[in-house]
Scaffold this active site. Sequence first.
Site, PDB file in Angstrom:
ATOM      1  N   GLU A 163      -3.639  -1.448   6.462  1.00 15.24           N
ATOM      2  CA  GLU A 163      -2.428  -0.930   7.095  1.00 15.24           C
ATOM      3  C   GLU A 163      -2.525   0.556   7.432  1.00 15.24           C
ATOM      4  O   GLU A 163      -1.524   1.162   7.817  1.00 15.24           O
ATOM      5  CB  GLU A 163      -1.225  -1.145   6.163  1.00 15.24           C
ATOM      6  CG  GLU A 163      -1.027  -2.564   5.691  1.00 15.24           C
ATOM      7  CD  GLU A 163      -0.435  -3.470   6.748  1.00 15.24           C
ATOM      8  OE1 GLU A 163      -0.483  -3.098   7.929  1.00 15.24           O
ATOM      9  OE2 GLU A 163       0.070  -4.535   6.387  1.00 15.24           O
ATOM     10  N   ASN A 199       0.841  -1.190   0.000  1.00 14.39           N
ATOM     11  CA  ASN A 199       0.000   0.000   0.000  1.00 14.39           C
ATOM     12  C   ASN A 199       0.879   1.245   0.000  1.00 14.39           C
ATOM     13  O   ASN A 199       2.056   1.187   0.355  1.00 14.39           O
ATOM     14  CB  ASN A 199      -0.963   0.012   1.196  1.00 14.39           C
ATOM     15  CG  ASN A 199      -0.361  -0.604   2.439  1.00 14.39           C
ATOM     16  OD1 ASN A 199       0.445   0.014   3.120  1.00 14.39           O
ATOM     17  ND2 ASN A 199      -0.716  -1.857   2.715  1.00 14.39           N
ATOM     18  N   SER A 220      -6.830   0.881   3.063  1.00 12.63           N
ATOM     19  CA  SER A 220      -5.914  -0.213   3.364  1.00 12.63           C
ATOM     20  C   SER A 220      -6.001  -0.637   4.828  1.00 12.63           C
ATOM     21  O   SER A 220      -6.157   0.198   5.726  1.00 12.63           O
ATOM     22  CB  SER A 220      -4.479   0.228   3.057  1.00 12.63           C
ATOM     23  OG  SER A 220      -3.541  -0.680   3.577  1.00 12.63           O
TER      24      SER A 220
END
Length: 228
Positions: A82, A37, A80
């Site tokens: 993350e 990402n 994402s």
Amino acid sequence: MDGDTGADGVSLADREDLVAFARRMAPDDLAPGTSGNLSLRRGGLIAITPSGMPYEQMTPADICLVRTSDAALLSGPRPSTETPMHLALYQASHATAIVHSHSPYVVALSTVLDELPAVHYAMADLGGTVRVAPYARFGTTQLATSAVILRNHGALTCGPTLARAYERARTLEWLARVYWYARLAGTPQTLGESALTEVSDAMRALRYGEMAPAGEAIPSPGAVPPGP
């Protein structure tokens, strides 16, 4: 999004850059499938790639906007997984862009090393030997406080621009590959901190990677080590 820059400070060019670099991840062997990402920080927001979307299908409209103060999603699909890691790194640094990669040599070495040694002076651009942080499940706040190489996971690189963060991801994977082959051949000779500091100082003095003004004198060959 109307105009070049929205009221949120994220421009169409920012979104296009995220998509363009995301589409390079698989061809550059930085992330397979939909993994990895990328993000940019603009004021109190980050623009980040969405979760689970194939990069070749991604468009600028799919880039997610997340508020840094409370992690609220302001626009776009699901961001994402993350995102907490990106937010934590932005809060702890002056980075403007972050690339999270799952490149094979970095991941492989993350399972057996505590740090990636300096086998080449290009390591200076990454701040010296690269630490391998303890494993934490993706998307957790424990992972968000980790740095650079993430054990059994991947890597984080950041920079003042997305292009710089991306090139650092490529450099890190190249260094991991060099170390891998050096270990196959024998015991690698590595550079010490003083050698890396000398390279960093020379790069800053010569403004390495910056556009030179017209008419500026070219430095002598001995000013910096030869390029890779």
